[in-house]
Design a protein around this motif. Structure first.
Motif, PDB file in Angstrom:
ATOM      1  N   GLU A  10       0.835  -1.201   0.000  1.00 48.62           N
ATOM      2  CA  GLU A  10       0.000   0.000   0.000  1.00 48.62           C
ATOM      3  C   GLU A  10       0.874   1.257   0.000  1.00 48.62           C
ATOM      4  O   GLU A  10       0.571   2.233  -0.696  1.00 48.62           O
ATOM      5  CB  GLU A  10      -0.915  -0.001   1.220  1.00 48.62           C
ATOM      6  N   LEU A  11       1.964   1.213   0.752  1.00 46.94           N
ATOM      7  CA  LEU A  11       2.875   2.363   0.778  1.00 46.94           C
ATOM      8  C   LEU A  11       3.573   2.543  -0.561  1.00 46.94           C
ATOM      9  O   LEU A  11       3.842   3.668  -0.989  1.00 46.94           O
ATOM     10  CB  LEU A  11       3.902   2.182   1.901  1.00 46.94           C
ATOM     11  N   LYS A  12       3.861   1.430  -1.223  1.00 43.89           N
ATOM     12  CA  LYS A  12       4.479   1.513  -2.553  1.00 43.89           C
ATOM     13  C   LYS A  12       3.580   2.286  -3.498  1.00 43.89           C
ATOM     14  O   LYS A  12       4.024   3.188  -4.225  1.00 43.89           O
ATOM     15  CB  LYS A  12       4.725   0.109  -3.104  1.00 43.89           C
ATOM     16  N   SER A  68      11.681   1.160  -7.845  1.00 48.85           N
ATOM     17  CA  SER A  68      10.249   1.334  -8.109  1.00 48.85           C
ATOM     18  C   SER A  68       9.445   0.092  -7.746  1.00 48.85           C
ATOM     19  O   SER A  68       8.287   0.180  -7.365  1.00 48.85           O
ATOM     20  CB  SER A  68      10.019   1.695  -9.579  1.00 48.85           C
ATOM     21  N   GLU A  69      10.103  -1.111  -7.874  1.00 46.14           N
ATOM     22  CA  GLU A  69       9.351  -2.332  -7.581  1.00 46.14           C
ATOM     23  C   GLU A  69       9.145  -2.530  -6.076  1.00 46.14           C
ATOM     24  O   GLU A  69       8.216  -3.192  -5.648  1.00 46.14           O
ATOM     25  CB  GLU A  69      10.046  -3.558  -8.179  1.00 46.14           C
ATOM     26  N   ARG A  70      10.040  -1.973  -5.266  1.00 50.18           N
ATOM     27  CA  ARG A  70       9.861  -2.041  -3.815  1.00 50.18           C
ATOM     28  C   ARG A  70      10.618  -0.882  -3.168  1.00 50.18           C
ATOM     29  O   ARG A  70      11.735  -1.057  -2.673  1.00 50.18           O
ATOM     30  CB  ARG A  70      10.298  -3.381  -3.249  1.00 50.18           C
ATOM     31  N   PRO A  71      10.003   0.302  -3.145  1.00 55.72           N
ATOM     32  CA  PRO A  71      10.701   1.492  -2.637  1.00 55.72           C
ATOM     33  C   PRO A  71      11.094   1.385  -1.165  1.00 55.72           C
ATOM     34  O   PRO A  71      12.138   1.876  -0.763  1.00 55.72           O
ATOM     35  CB  PRO A  71       9.676   2.618  -2.864  1.00 55.72           C
ATOM     36  N   LEU A  72      10.238   0.754  -0.366  1.00 54.91           N
ATOM     37  CA  LEU A  72      10.574   0.505   1.042  1.00 54.91           C
ATOM     38  C   LEU A  72      10.398  -0.986   1.281  1.00 54.91           C
ATOM     39  O   LEU A  72       9.283  -1.512   1.259  1.00 54.91           O
ATOM     40  CB  LEU A  72       9.654   1.309   1.978  1.00 54.91           C
ATOM     41  N   TYR A  73      11.511  -1.666   1.505  1.00 57.54           N
ATOM     42  CA  TYR A  73      11.474  -3.119   1.668  1.00 57.54           C
ATOM     43  C   TYR A  73      11.926  -3.466   3.076  1.00 57.54           C
ATOM     44  O   TYR A  73      13.059  -3.187   3.473  1.00 57.54           O
ATOM     45  CB  TYR A  73      12.367  -3.804   0.639  1.00 57.54           C
ATOM     46  N   THR A  74      11.006  -4.079   3.846  1.00 57.58           N
ATOM     47  CA  THR A  74      11.270  -4.350   5.259  1.00 57.58           C
ATOM     48  C   THR A  74      11.755  -5.770   5.457  1.00 57.58           C
ATOM     49  O   THR A  74      11.167  -6.728   4.932  1.00 57.58           O
ATOM     50  CB  THR A  74       9.989  -4.144   6.089  1.00 57.58           C
ATOM     51  N   ARG A  75      12.831  -5.893   6.223  1.00 53.93           N
ATOM     52  CA  ARG A  75      13.283  -7.202   6.675  1.00 53.93           C
ATOM     53  C   ARG A  75      12.905  -7.328   8.156  1.00 53.93           C
ATOM     54  O   ARG A  75      13.106  -6.398   8.944  1.00 53.93           O
ATOM     55  CB  ARG A  75      14.798  -7.350   6.503  1.00 53.93           C
ATOM     56  N   ILE A  76      12.386  -8.501   8.510  1.00 58.76           N
ATOM     57  CA  ILE A  76      11.852  -8.691   9.860  1.00 58.76           C
ATOM     58  C   ILE A  76      12.411  -9.977  10.453  1.00 58.76           C
ATOM     59  O   ILE A  76      12.417 -11.026   9.804  1.00 58.76           O
ATOM     60  CB  ILE A  76      10.307  -8.773   9.847  1.00 58.76           C
ATOM     61  N   GLY A  77      12.861  -9.880  11.698  1.00 59.53           N
ATOM     62  CA  GLY A  77      13.307 -11.050  12.446  1.00 59.53           C
ATOM     63  C   GLY A  77      12.462 -11.227  13.694  1.00 59.53           C
ATOM     64  O   GLY A  77      12.177 -10.260  14.409  1.00 59.53           O
TER      65      GLY A  77
END
Length: 751
Positions: free
Chosen positions: A555-557, A582-591
């Motif tokens: 949604e943010l993308k 553009s395909e993933r402007p904000l990409y979150t990694r989660i542990g």
């Protein structure tokens, strides 16, 4: 006021409040402060059960009503008053039917306007029957006789056992103590008994009580209801039982109060008793005299106690009762006789019980309000006490006991108000502190639970099993540097706006899932689940949050990449240069990891944070970074977390790893989707993956390669499948040596 209350220690304050309220309540109870409200609540109970209570089947009512007046005027040409011969016919018909007695709730104090012969006819019928009860009214305004009529030898009670308590049955001046209005000599001499028709209303003007007898000129004059029994031959001896507060009369036991009055149990409208119009009695008597079938057979009155009264406009003999404000006057005597015959009086609870019921609930409420840390328990407990007071008072009335309701309820209400105000003044600051201190990193729902029960909030350090979650935006340092470089002084503003958007959306997800936001470190979020409020679902809630965060990314993308949006323009140069993809402007990694952690307020007395620490926390941080090495879709969880979440999610197992600084390997799982929202394609992939990964760890690399290849061909974006496909090709070409394979464990060299 707050300072004054604050200096009291809570137990002492509770004692002071309880003693003060109880003193006021008892004083008010003893001086009638609650009487008006109590009477209304009592009348409510009377009405509630009146029509369902058992009535006597031996009482019949005869009314001289408007229909009777109209019939007499048209057919007999009688005006008002009726000739006494009419009453004589009614008496004769009761004698013919075998009625036990007939009581007239009428004072025949004047000679008949139709002449002496008319009175003589009534007197002859009364003498012949022998079981007629005539009434006497003691009244200062209308009474003219100051003593018992000379030569009037009629049954009265023998109260020799009463002693000093006999004075309770004397009439006050207000009740007409010194003058009686008797029937004319012919009628009182021919009557079987003379009965008092007096009554006195309670302080609110409602009649609820009657006396069994009234003292006049040294004689115990029976009430009209008791006269109906005396005239049938009942014993005149009555025995006072002051300990039980009752009068014993043959087989009857009558409860009395300190004024000698008996509390009546009203049985509803008089329509519940068989009642007839005087017109129908006279018509039936005439039919019998003509040898015809009567409208009312005489047998209808066999063994009945009959009451005669007026009930027509202009003749109304009415009073206010708990049943109605326009209750026929004869109804009080009928009710008294009904209660005598059925033994169904109302007894007032003893004074000690009234005091206890007034004091105890209020004390319990004070203790609940001041010493319960859970608002729900306080409210539910208080409501329960009120409900028990109300329903208990109603229920025991059903069994013939009047337990006070007003004093206990009103006192309990004031106890709740006073204790609540004291609690707010002294403890409201604690609740405001909780709300202010935690509103930034706890959901409103969790905050309300803490306010409900502050005991759940242990701000000192404690060890408990929880789940920690660490997030980080991929390449955010490059984005930050690029904004500074491309936009100069405007760069920080764009950076802050972008970061605030991201952190707000992601934090809201954590809070909505009952998590606690520990802190922000640049673009990273550290959060935990299971404190300050414990929940067994801490691991599942953390995993659910992670999946929702990845979906929020999409949604943010759309928002960031919208050319018309607020973010596209300030970020345009970075998008053109590929710094922001553009395909993933904000990409979150989660542990995510689950285990024992220390949680509590940590810091200095001037600055403290509610935070977590421990090896389990560090592992969650490591797993966030491991996403990069396995090129996952963004979420890695440990096997400790996997063991807590059941089958609620779709996962795929990855290699076991030794993170930096740890000897024992940890199994990795990639968290993919909620099972309830998973597509069939994802479910098929997960099943196929399990088969391939099992072959991989068994070093069956050809079989594993075929599986990973199939998954990769179906989805070229599945970089994890591509990673393991490459490994299988490598190991197939050059099988790993046993000492280096280490059961497939990966030794990580980066944090």
């Amino acid at each position: 006021m707050k300072q004054f209350l604050a200096k009291f220690h809570k137990p002492l304050a509770a004692l002071v409040i309880a003693v003060f309220l109880c003193f006021v309540a008892v004083f008010g109870y003893l001086h009638g402060a609650f009487d008006y409200v109590e009477y209304k609540l009592y009348d409510f109970r009377v009405k509630l059960f009146a029509n369902s209570s058992r009535r006597s089947n031996d009482i019949i009512v005869v009314f001289l009503d408007q229909d009777s007046l109209n019939w007499a005027d048209q057919n007999k040409h009688w005006g008002w008053p009726w000739p006494r011969a009419a009453y004589a016919e009614i008496v004769d018909y009761m004698r013919l039917g075998g009625a036990k007695s007939i009581a007239f709730d009428v004072i025949f104090s004047e000679p008949s306007i139709y002449g002496a012969a008319d009175d003589a006819a009534f007197a002859r019928a009364s003498s012949a029957y022998g079981r007629v009860a005539q009434g006497v009214l003691f009244n200062l305004q209308t009474g003219i006789t100051r003593s018992w009529p000379s030569g009037l030898d009629k049954p009265v009670f023998d109260p020799r056992s009463f002693g000093a308590s006999l004075g309770n049955y004397s009439l006050s001046e207000e009740e007409g103590a010194t003058a009686g209005q008797f029937p004319i000599p012919e009628l009182r001499n021919s009557a079987g008994v003379i009965g008092s028709i007096n009554g006195k209303a309670d302080s609110d003007g409602i009649f609820r009580r009657m006396r069994l007898f009234t003292l006049f000129d040294g004689r115990a004059i029976p009430g009209l209801s008791a006269a109906s029994l005396l005239v049938t031959g009942e014993s005149k001896e009555i025995i006072d039982n002051p300990e039980a507060k009752t009068i014993e009369w043959g087989n009857y036991t009558i409860p009395v109060d300190k004024e000698g009055k008996t509390l009546l149990r009203f049985k509803g409208d008089l329509e519940r008793y068989p009642n007839y119009s005087a017109m129908h009695i006279l018509q039936s008597a005439e039919a019998v005299a003509r040898g015809e079938e009567p409208l009312l057979p005489p047998e209808n009155f066999k063994d009945a106690y009959v009451f005669f009264g007026y009930y027509a406009p202009g003749l109304y003999d009415i009073f206010a009762s708990p049943i109605s404000s326009l209750y026929p006057g004869v109804g009080a005597h009928i009710t008294m006789l009904d209660n005598l015959l059925t033994g169904d009086f109302i007894k007032q609870s003893p004074q000690w019980l009234d005091m206890l019921l007034t004091i105890l609930p209020s004390v319990l409420i004070i203790l609940l309000v001041l010493f319960s840390s859970r608002i729900r328990l306080t409210v539910s407990g208080t409501v329960l006490i009120f409900a028990l007071l109300f329903t208990g008072s109603v229920a025991v009335y059903r069994f013939g006991i009047w337990v006070p309701m007003a004093a206990p309820l009103i006192t309990a209400i004031f106890a709740f108000i006073v204790a609540t105000l004291y609690g707010y003044a002294t403890e409201g600051s604690q609740k405001r502190y909780i709300k202010g201190a935690f509103s930034r990193y706890l959901s409103p729902k969790v905050i309300e639970e803490l306010i409900d029960d502050p005991s759940k909030l242990d701000l000192g350090g404690e060890k408990r099993e929880m789940t920690a979650i660490f997030t980080d935006i991929q390449r955010f340092s490059s984005i930050s540097e690029g904004l500074q470089k491309e936009y100069g002084e405007d760069g920080p503003r764009a950076l802050v706006n972008l970061l605030n958007l991201y952190l707000t959306e992601m934090s809201n997800i954590i809070l909505e899932n009952e998590g606690t936001v520990d802190k922000y470190e640049g673009d990273a979020i550290i959060a935990f689940f299971g404190a300050p409020i414990w929940t067994e679902r801490h691991a599942a809630l953390a995993c659910r949050s992670a999946i929702q965060m990845k979906k929020k990314e999409l949604e943010l993308k759309a928002q960031i990449m919208d050319p018309e949006g607020a973010f596209y323009s300030p970020l345009g140069k970075l998008i053109e240069k590929g710094i922001i993809r553009s395909e993933r402007p904000l990409y979150t990694r989660i542990g995510i990891n689950t285990g024992d952690m220390v949680v509590g307020n940590m810091g200095t007395p001037d600055k403290m944070d509610y935070t977590i620490m421990g090896d389990a926390v560090n592992l969650a941080a490591r797993l966030e970074g491991v996403n990069k090495q396995y090129d996952t879709g963004g979420i890695l969880i440990s096997d400790f977390t996997r063991n807590q979440i059941g089958d609620e999610f779709i996962l795929r197992g990855l290699s076991r790893v030794r993170v930096v600084g740890k000897k024992d390997p940890v199994r990795l799982f990639e968290l993919l989707e909620l099972r309830e929202e998973a597509s069939q394609a994802l479910l098929d992939m997960a099943g196929l993956w399990d088969k391939g990964f099992k072959a991989y760890e068994s070093k069956e690399f050809l079989e594993a390669k075929n599986v990973f290849s199939t998954i990769w061909q179906r989805d070229n974006n599945d970089t994890v499948a591509k990673l393991y496909l490459g490994r299988c090709e490598k190991f197939q070409a050059s099988p790993p040596e046993p000492d280096k394979w280490d059961d497939g464990v990966d030794n990580l060299t980066e944090k």
